[in-house]
Motif scaffolding. Sequence first.
Motif, PDB file in Angstrom:
ATOM      1  N   PHE A  20      36.000 104.359 -26.343  1.00  0.00           N
ATOM      2  CA  PHE A  20      35.849 103.309 -27.348  1.00  0.00           C
ATOM      3  C   PHE A  20      34.425 102.753 -27.355  1.00  0.00           C
ATOM      4  O   PHE A  20      33.857 102.483 -28.427  1.00  0.00           O
ATOM      5  CB  PHE A  20      36.850 102.185 -27.093  1.00  0.00           C
ATOM      6  CG  PHE A  20      36.903 101.159 -28.191  1.00  0.00           C
ATOM      7  CD1 PHE A  20      37.483 101.450 -29.411  1.00  0.00           C
ATOM      8  CD2 PHE A  20      36.359  99.905 -27.997  1.00  0.00           C
ATOM      9  CE1 PHE A  20      37.533 100.510 -30.430  1.00  0.00           C
ATOM     10  CE2 PHE A  20      36.398  98.958 -29.006  1.00  0.00           C
ATOM     11  CZ  PHE A  20      36.981  99.258 -30.223  1.00  0.00           C
ATOM     12  N   GLN A  23      32.371 105.270 -29.081  1.00  0.00           N
ATOM     13  CA  GLN A  23      32.604 105.167 -30.516  1.00  0.00           C
ATOM     14  C   GLN A  23      31.773 104.040 -31.124  1.00  0.00           C
ATOM     15  O   GLN A  23      31.201 104.195 -32.219  1.00  0.00           O
ATOM     16  CB  GLN A  23      34.083 104.878 -30.794  1.00  0.00           C
ATOM     17  CG  GLN A  23      35.025 106.035 -30.571  1.00  0.00           C
ATOM     18  CD  GLN A  23      36.462 105.606 -30.839  1.00  0.00           C
ATOM     19  OE1 GLN A  23      37.220 105.327 -29.918  1.00  0.00           O
ATOM     20  NE2 GLN A  23      36.824 105.527 -32.110  1.00  0.00           N
ATOM     21  N   SER A  24      31.723 102.910 -30.441  1.00  0.00           N
ATOM     22  CA  SER A  24      30.973 101.761 -30.949  1.00  0.00           C
ATOM     23  C   SER A  24      29.486 102.081 -31.048  1.00  0.00           C
ATOM     24  O   SER A  24      28.821 101.718 -32.033  1.00  0.00           O
ATOM     25  CB  SER A  24      31.198 100.549 -30.039  1.00  0.00           C
ATOM     26  OG  SER A  24      32.568 100.200 -29.972  1.00  0.00           O
ATOM     27  N   SER A  27      29.012 104.439 -33.987  1.00  0.00           N
ATOM     28  CA  SER A  27      29.141 103.713 -35.251  1.00  0.00           C
ATOM     29  C   SER A  27      27.880 102.919 -35.551  1.00  0.00           C
ATOM     30  O   SER A  27      27.409 102.884 -36.702  1.00  0.00           O
ATOM     31  CB  SER A  27      30.349 102.771 -35.187  1.00  0.00           C
ATOM     32  OG  SER A  27      31.556 103.490 -35.092  1.00  0.00           O
ATOM     33  N   HIS A  62      40.131 105.484 -30.687  1.00  0.00           N
ATOM     34  CA  HIS A  62      40.993 104.573 -31.443  1.00  0.00           C
ATOM     35  C   HIS A  62      40.237 103.987 -32.619  1.00  0.00           C
ATOM     36  O   HIS A  62      39.009 103.882 -32.598  1.00  0.00           O
ATOM     37  CB  HIS A  62      41.524 103.465 -30.528  1.00  0.00           C
ATOM     38  CG  HIS A  62      42.524 103.955 -29.532  1.00  0.00           C
ATOM     39  ND1 HIS A  62      42.148 104.490 -28.306  1.00  0.00           N
ATOM     40  CD2 HIS A  62      43.883 104.028 -29.574  1.00  0.00           C
ATOM     41  CE1 HIS A  62      43.236 104.861 -27.649  1.00  0.00           C
ATOM     42  NE2 HIS A  62      44.292 104.589 -28.394  1.00  0.00           N
ATOM     43  N   ALA A  63      41.011 103.582 -33.628  1.00  0.00           N
ATOM     44  CA  ALA A  63      40.424 103.103 -34.867  1.00  0.00           C
ATOM     45  C   ALA A  63      39.914 101.675 -34.776  1.00  0.00           C
ATOM     46  O   ALA A  63      39.223 101.206 -35.677  1.00  0.00           O
ATOM     47  CB  ALA A  63      41.441 103.211 -36.001  1.00  0.00           C
ATOM     48  N   GLY A  64      40.241 100.973 -33.711  1.00  0.00           N
ATOM     49  CA  GLY A  64      39.788  99.603 -33.531  1.00  0.00           C
ATOM     50  C   GLY A  64      40.355  99.032 -32.249  1.00  0.00           C
ATOM     51  O   GLY A  64      41.178  99.665 -31.572  1.00  0.00           O
ATOM     52  N   LEU A  65      39.928  97.816 -31.914  1.00  0.00           N
ATOM     53  CA  LEU A  65      40.363  97.209 -30.660  1.00  0.00           C
ATOM     54  C   LEU A  65      41.864  96.945 -30.639  1.00  0.00           C
ATOM     55  O   LEU A  65      42.520  97.178 -29.626  1.00  0.00           O
ATOM     56  CB  LEU A  65      39.594  95.904 -30.427  1.00  0.00           C
ATOM     57  CG  LEU A  65      39.876  95.187 -29.100  1.00  0.00           C
ATOM     58  CD1 LEU A  65      39.549  96.086 -27.914  1.00  0.00           C
ATOM     59  CD2 LEU A  65      39.078  93.890 -29.025  1.00  0.00           C
ATOM     60  N   HIS A  67      44.160  98.586 -32.238  1.00  0.00           N
ATOM     61  CA  HIS A  67      44.797  99.890 -32.094  1.00  0.00           C
ATOM     62  C   HIS A  67      44.796 100.329 -30.629  1.00  0.00           C
ATOM     63  O   HIS A  67      45.814 100.768 -30.084  1.00  0.00           O
ATOM     64  CB  HIS A  67      44.053 100.905 -32.967  1.00  0.00           C
ATOM     65  CG  HIS A  67      44.692 102.256 -33.027  1.00  0.00           C
ATOM     66  ND1 HIS A  67      43.960 103.395 -33.287  1.00  0.00           N
ATOM     67  CD2 HIS A  67      45.970 102.666 -32.854  1.00  0.00           C
ATOM     68  CE1 HIS A  67      44.770 104.432 -33.286  1.00  0.00           C
ATOM     69  NE2 HIS A  67      45.993 104.023 -33.019  1.00  0.00           N
TER      70      HIS A  67
END
Length: 215
Positions: A20, A23-24, A27, A62-65, A67
């Motif tokens: 995650f 991912q951040s 992004s 994951h699509a967000g925190l 999630h």
Amino acid sequence: MSRRSGSPTLETFALFAVVFAFQSVVSLFQALVGFAGVYDFLFVLHSPLSRPWTLVTSVYAHAGLLHLLSNAIALALVGFALERKTTRFRYHTFFVVTGALAGVAQVLTSGFVATIGFGRPTAVLGASGAVFALYGYVLGGNRLTDGLLSRFDLPEWAELAGFILVAALVTWATGSPGVALIAHFTGFLLGVAAGRLRLLATSHQPTYGSRKESY
């Protein structure tokens, strides 16, 4: 069973956090540089299956925190209990394989449905297929299930139909807009099958006709 030096459930949480964080960073990089597609290229599983690494990365991404937290909570409720009955290697292998297969089922099914004019292809991100597989394993491999099936002496096709019905009900009960329902259904059924075969057991356990270890 020999003592283990760590918890595979905690290790999975750590993998969630590391992926995650990555991912951040990706992004942010994509937003600053404007180089579109890097995020999907690294993490998102979709059809055609032309990026094999996403079979793994999509399970832990994951699509967000929210999630991530929802999957982590669901994993905690089953993972800590189940890990006591297996090894770290089997636990992690089971998690990533069932998660990947559940994701593949989702993207291929949605892709096929889209080709005949219904809906559109979907992409997959998240560990819920693997988490559902752990719950399916608990259902398929516990002593209560063995006792009920032995009492009713059902043929194999009826047992299969019953498990499919349970998987469908669980999927429906936990469904919401944007959720990969085929992945949940597939993961749960894979877990049930693995539970009936005792794939996570550290020693051979007979599947019928005798006392079995509960999961």
